[in-house]
Design a protein around this motif. Structure first.
Motif, PDB file in Angstrom:
ATOM      1  N   THR A 237       0.835  -1.215   0.000  1.00  6.79           N
ATOM      2  CA  THR A 237       0.000   0.000   0.000  1.00  6.79           C
ATOM      3  C   THR A 237       0.867   1.262   0.000  1.00  6.79           C
ATOM      4  O   THR A 237       0.392   2.340  -0.328  1.00  6.79           O
ATOM      5  CB  THR A 237      -0.922   0.046   1.230  1.00  6.79           C
ATOM      6  N   GLY A 238       2.119   1.109   0.423  1.00 10.31           N
ATOM      7  CA  GLY A 238       3.029   2.259   0.400  1.00 10.31           C
ATOM      8  C   GLY A 238       2.759   3.291   1.472  1.00 10.31           C
ATOM      9  O   GLY A 238       3.340   4.385   1.437  1.00 10.31           O
ATOM     10  N   GLN A 239       1.917   2.988   2.448  1.00 11.18           N
ATOM     11  CA  GLN A 239       1.536   4.034   3.409  1.00 11.18           C
ATOM     12  C   GLN A 239       2.435   4.094   4.639  1.00 11.18           C
ATOM     13  O   GLN A 239       2.220   4.938   5.524  1.00 11.18           O
ATOM     14  CB  GLN A 239       0.061   3.868   3.786  1.00 11.18           C
ATOM     15  N   SER A 240       3.422   3.220   4.748  1.00  6.01           N
ATOM     16  CA  SER A 240       4.423   3.384   5.813  1.00  6.01           C
ATOM     17  C   SER A 240       5.341   4.545   5.443  1.00  6.01           C
ATOM     18  O   SER A 240       5.519   4.876   4.267  1.00  6.01           O
ATOM     19  CB  SER A 240       5.258   2.110   5.940  1.00  6.01           C
ATOM     20  N   ALA A 241       5.932   5.172   6.474  1.00  7.17           N
ATOM     21  CA  ALA A 241       6.866   6.273   6.231  1.00  7.17           C
ATOM     22  C   ALA A 241       8.261   5.773   5.856  1.00  7.17           C
ATOM     23  O   ALA A 241       9.177   6.583   5.622  1.00  7.17           O
ATOM     24  CB  ALA A 241       6.931   7.169   7.465  1.00  7.17           C
ATOM     25  N   ALA A 242       8.421   4.451   5.779  1.00  7.17           N
ATOM     26  CA  ALA A 242       9.730   3.890   5.408  1.00  7.17           C
ATOM     27  C   ALA A 242      10.071   4.288   3.968  1.00  7.17           C
ATOM     28  O   ALA A 242       9.180   4.592   3.180  1.00  7.17           O
ATOM     29  CB  ALA A 242       9.677   2.365   5.530  1.00  7.17           C
ATOM     30  N   PRO A 243      11.361   4.278   3.632  1.00  5.31           N
ATOM     31  CA  PRO A 243      11.744   4.685   2.286  1.00  5.31           C
ATOM     32  C   PRO A 243      11.221   3.693   1.239  1.00  5.31           C
ATOM     33  O   PRO A 243      11.059   2.507   1.524  1.00  5.31           O
ATOM     34  CB  PRO A 243      13.272   4.648   2.321  1.00  5.31           C
ATOM     35  N   ARG A 244      10.971   4.196   0.051  1.00  6.42           N
ATOM     36  CA  ARG A 244      10.486   3.364  -1.042  1.00  6.42           C
ATOM     37  C   ARG A 244      11.610   2.430  -1.512  1.00  6.42           C
ATOM     38  O   ARG A 244      12.739   2.869  -1.747  1.00  6.42           O
ATOM     39  CB  ARG A 244      10.015   4.254  -2.194  1.00  6.42           C
ATOM     40  N   ILE A 245      11.283   1.165  -1.650  1.00  8.56           N
ATOM     41  CA  ILE A 245      12.270   0.194  -2.120  1.00  8.56           C
ATOM     42  C   ILE A 245      12.092   0.069  -3.621  1.00  8.56           C
ATOM     43  O   ILE A 245      11.107  -0.474  -4.111  1.00  8.56           O
ATOM     44  CB  ILE A 245      12.096  -1.144  -1.387  1.00  8.56           C
ATOM     45  N   ASP A 246      13.067   0.602  -4.334  1.00 10.22           N
ATOM     46  CA  ASP A 246      12.916   0.745  -5.785  1.00 10.22           C
ATOM     47  C   ASP A 246      13.942  -0.067  -6.550  1.00 10.22           C
ATOM     48  O   ASP A 246      14.077   0.064  -7.763  1.00 10.22           O
ATOM     49  CB  ASP A 246      13.001   2.224  -6.177  1.00 10.22           C
ATOM     50  N   SER A 247      14.666  -0.939  -5.838  1.00  3.48           N
ATOM     51  CA  SER A 247      15.688  -1.741  -6.504  1.00  3.48           C
ATOM     52  C   SER A 247      16.004  -2.940  -5.611  1.00  3.48           C
ATOM     53  O   SER A 247      15.896  -2.855  -4.379  1.00  3.48           O
ATOM     54  CB  SER A 247      16.947  -0.894  -6.716  1.00  3.48           C
ATOM     55  N   VAL A 248      16.397  -4.046  -6.269  1.00  7.02           N
ATOM     56  CA  VAL A 248      16.789  -5.203  -5.455  1.00  7.02           C
ATOM     57  C   VAL A 248      18.114  -4.939  -4.745  1.00  7.02           C
ATOM     58  O   VAL A 248      18.508  -5.688  -3.849  1.00  7.02           O
ATOM     59  CB  VAL A 248      16.885  -6.495  -6.303  1.00  7.02           C
ATOM     60  N   ASN A 249      18.791  -3.869  -5.119  1.00  4.13           N
ATOM     61  CA  ASN A 249      20.031  -3.496  -4.431  1.00  4.13           C
ATOM     62  C   ASN A 249      19.798  -2.487  -3.303  1.00  4.13           C
ATOM     63  O   ASN A 249      20.751  -2.057  -2.648  1.00  4.13           O
ATOM     64  CB  ASN A 249      21.026  -2.909  -5.430  1.00  4.13           C
ATOM     65  N   HIS A 250      18.548  -2.092  -3.102  1.00  4.49           N
ATOM     66  CA  HIS A 250      18.234  -1.169  -2.010  1.00  4.49           C
ATOM     67  C   HIS A 250      18.682  -1.794  -0.685  1.00  4.49           C
ATOM     68  O   HIS A 250      18.509  -2.992  -0.468  1.00  4.49           O
ATOM     69  CB  HIS A 250      16.716  -0.921  -1.992  1.00  4.49           C
ATOM     70  N   PRO A 251      19.267  -0.978   0.210  1.00  2.00           N
ATOM     71  CA  PRO A 251      19.794  -1.526   1.478  1.00  2.00           C
ATOM     72  C   PRO A 251      18.738  -2.307   2.274  1.00  2.00           C
ATOM     73  O   PRO A 251      19.086  -3.237   3.012  1.00  2.00           O
ATOM     74  CB  PRO A 251      20.251  -0.288   2.258  1.00  2.00           C
ATOM     75  N   ALA A 252      17.480  -1.960   2.136  1.00  3.30           N
ATOM     76  CA  ALA A 252      16.451  -2.632   2.946  1.00  3.30           C
ATOM     77  C   ALA A 252      15.816  -3.831   2.241  1.00  3.30           C
ATOM     78  O   ALA A 252      14.974  -4.510   2.825  1.00  3.30           O
ATOM     79  CB  ALA A 252      15.370  -1.626   3.332  1.00  3.30           C
ATOM     80  N   TYR A 253      16.237  -4.098   0.989  1.00  3.77           N
ATOM     81  CA  TYR A 253      15.574  -5.164   0.228  1.00  3.77           C
ATOM     82  C   TYR A 253      15.658  -6.511   0.947  1.00  3.77           C
ATOM     83  O   TYR A 253      14.656  -7.205   1.123  1.00  3.77           O
ATOM     84  CB  TYR A 253      16.187  -5.275  -1.172  1.00  3.77           C
ATOM     85  N   GLU A 254      16.866  -6.873   1.366  1.00  6.37           N
ATOM     86  CA  GLU A 254      17.036  -8.199   1.971  1.00  6.37           C
ATOM     87  C   GLU A 254      16.280  -8.307   3.292  1.00  6.37           C
ATOM     88  O   GLU A 254      15.727  -9.359   3.624  1.00  6.37           O
ATOM     89  CB  GLU A 254      18.520  -8.519   2.164  1.00  6.37           C
ATOM     90  N   GLN A 255      16.270  -7.206   4.031  1.00  9.97           N
ATOM     91  CA  GLN A 255      15.564  -7.210   5.322  1.00  9.97           C
ATOM     92  C   GLN A 255      14.057  -7.417   5.099  1.00  9.97           C
ATOM     93  O   GLN A 255      13.409  -8.216   5.777  1.00  9.97           O
ATOM     94  CB  GLN A 255      15.827  -5.872   6.040  1.00  9.97           C
ATOM     95  N   LEU A 256      13.531  -6.676   4.125  1.00  8.67           N
ATOM     96  CA  LEU A 256      12.105  -6.799   3.826  1.00  8.67           C
ATOM     97  C   LEU A 256      11.799  -8.203   3.303  1.00  8.67           C
ATOM     98  O   LEU A 256      10.817  -8.844   3.706  1.00  8.67           O
ATOM     99  CB  LEU A 256      11.700  -5.751   2.787  1.00  8.67           C
TER     100      LEU A 256
END
Lengths: 405, 405
Positions: A237-256
């Motif tokens: 839904t994108g409604q969290s204030a967390a940063p948008r994950i826009d790449s599989v290399n995004h630092p949060a990708y693996e965590q998510l």
């Protein structure tokens, strides 16, 4: 009864900002049963899914794929139980479109912005009028209600949540799923819906849903039957204030991804724990293969063998049946003299035969448990795979011989 | 009870000149049971076989292949039930060799001239001493005794004969087989032995055994499990006065093959009729495929689906399960809108869905029969295949949950 399946508690299920749930009782198969679920999603969302590989894929699956491919903003998902709308040809597709159109009219959007899902009996016409009549009567639902509304032969509803922090911002993930027969890789008579408020772009979500499905819903088998209707959807839904994950290399990708995997594996295992007639939960870990595919092939050969599954049901360490299944898994150059097979911590087979130190009572002890791990070490490579399955009981036959009556 | 399986009558089974049969009661699994069979063959014979594709193929299968490859004159086959000598590693091979050596000593031949066969429980050491002790105690046997001596969970013995005339000379063919679970293409826990007095050269016999197996024993499934021990042997004693068949172009080749096929199909079907817990005999005819392989794949997807098999058990025309099985059979470009599915003479599905004229009571009528033909017309090519299978009942679970106890 399901094998060690925790009852769900709605207080433990995180609401996902941007999603409204509602259920209706359309009387599709019998009256007084939640059999329609609407998942309405605020604008600004992304949605991605994976679907059954069955060539007789159901009408709603075909419409879902079309609508996702159309690239429009999805506004709602609508799910009915009691009828799979599969093997219904062109009229089935028309029925699925009619359901979408009815909901679209009410939500003031295009029919293509609705994704339809059906589960239940195959080859019978969808009672489309009942569904359309019931849609306006729907009631607000919790995630627990939603989990209940998608059940067919499931004994218990399946739902779970995780909350993680990304850059100091809370991200919620909540999922529901249903089984419980016709479960085999590349989906099953299974529906899974996982929603998160994390902002994720569509290409990343499309990648995530495949990676997550492979290690969860595509790693279970109840009976080897691949259904016509399987669908697993990820909704952001994108409604969290967390940063948008826009790449599989995004630092949060693996965590998510790890958190999504926890949710999806718990749901996939819940489907197995509630497998039709299941009395045991079996984990088949295959290690040391040349490829993940060959490890999965061995896992599935064990996991779908009626002879293996009836031996588990009987708590009978008739372990030759396991070796036979490994032998016909399709690895044409498998050297059986090199593999090892364990039942939990008990080394059962090595050097092409029974471990000389193996004692029947050790095998018997493990077989009596209601959770058992079979570990096969192929000793020919570095790949691993895990498959989850259940045993095969009188009740499986009973449930499936009586299903329509 | 077996489905329409005729009791065997020894008076109907033709003796084969050049073969002596004998059985013993070695008490391998329990006392007082015929559990060892010796098929002694006069010199001048030819023998050929096909074996399980399972990588965990049993010790006797390995020894059989070695001995056949050695090119020596075969003098006898020795079969034991009650223990498969599979998953037994090097000591299993040693045990099989010891049995051969004991019989060879008595028959004054080389151990390599004996072919060993075992069927029964996997992963337990062969009680080789019991077998060797019992061998000299063996009694002359009829073909009916022989059929009984190779049974495991079979309810009834399986044997049949044909007599044909080649160039005015009588040729006898007599075969025996055993099932009854772990039956799937490329053999099963099945043993089949067919002997004829027709003179056939080894290369022709080797070709015949493959062609015949493909259309009979490799076209049945009980539970999808491919066993470790399956073996099908053709024996030619050469003692008929008919001309020697020394080429596949020999004028009598097709006639002989047709007769061998009749015997082997009857035996293969007998295995299905006596499938573990079977209450129905199902013929799956798949037509109009691009290749025989894809037709067989569809036949087996239907024939091994637990959901399909439990629906047959329940006499429930839940025919969507059949379509689902066709859909996951692995034909990636299958156009489901073109295929037709019949239950006996009833057209159930066409145009990707249910035949509008199909009536539930017509499906119900056919499903209540104990012999049912499912006909799938793929409408994409000129190839056909037929697979025979049975339903899946409570008794299948019971038999396999209790097998060792």
């Amino acid at each position: 009864m399901p094998v060690n399946l925790k009852p769900i508690d709605n207080a433990q299920l995180a609401p996902i900002a941007g999603i409204d749930l509602a259920y209706a009782e359309a009387g599709i198969k019998k009256p007084g049963r939640k059999d329609v679920l609407v998942i309405r999603i605020d604008k600004g969302n992304t949605v991605a899914g994976v679907f059954t590989q069955n060539r007789f894929c159901a009408a709603p699956v075909q419409i879902c794929k079309q609508n996702l491919d159309a690239g429009v903003q999805i506004r709602a998902l609508v799910v009915n139980t009691g009828n799979a709308n599969a093997g219904t040809g062109e009229s089935g597709r028309q029925h699925a479109r009619e359901v979408c159109a009815a909901l679209a009219k009410e939500l003031d959007c295009l029919p293509e912005q609705i994704l339809p899902f059906s589960t239940g009996v195959i080859l019978e016409p969808l009672p489309v009028d009942k569904i359309i009549t019931a849609l306006p009567t729907r009631q607000p639902a919790t995630w627990a209600d939603a989990a209940e509304a998608i059940m067919t032969t499931d004994v218990a509803p399946k739902a779970t949540s995780r909350t993680i922090q990304i850059d100091g911002q809370a991200v919620n993930i909540t999922g529901i799923a249903k089984g419980a027969g016709m479960i085999h890789p590349n989906m099953a008579t299974m529906l899974g819906f996982i929603a998160t408020d994390a902002p994720i772009t569509r290409p990343v979500l499309t990648q995530l849903v495949k990676e997550v499905a492979d290690l969860s819903f595509n790693s279970i088998t109840i009976d080897g039957d691949t259904s016509t209707n399987d669908s697993f959807m990820l909704i952001s839904t994108g409604q969290s204030a967390a940063p948008r994950i826009d790449s599989v290399n995004h630092p949060a990708y693996e965590q998510l991804k790890a958190a999504l995997l926890e949710v999806s594996i718990e749901l996939a295992q819940a489907i197995v724990r509630d497998g039709e007639g299941a009395t045991k939960f079996i984990t088949v870990q295959v290690e040391g293969g040349r490829t993940v595919a060959e490890c999965k092939a061995v896992g599935y050969a064990i996991g779908r063998s009626p002879l293996v599954k009836t031996a588990f049901f009987a708590s009978d360490p008739n372990l030759g049946r396991l070796l036979a299944a490994i032998g016909y898994a399709g690895i044409h150059d498998l050297d059986v003299d090199r593999l090892e097979m364990y039942l939990d911590d008990v080394l059962v087979a090595k050097d092409g035969g029974r471990n000389p130190l193996y004692k029947e009572e050790d095998g018997q002890r493990v077989m009596k448990q209601d959770e058992i791990t079979v570990r096969v070490v192929l000793n020919r490579g570095l790949s691993n795979a895990t498959v989850w399955t259940c045993d095969f009981s009188y009740d499986y036959v009973k449930i499936n011989a009586d299903y329509r009556s």
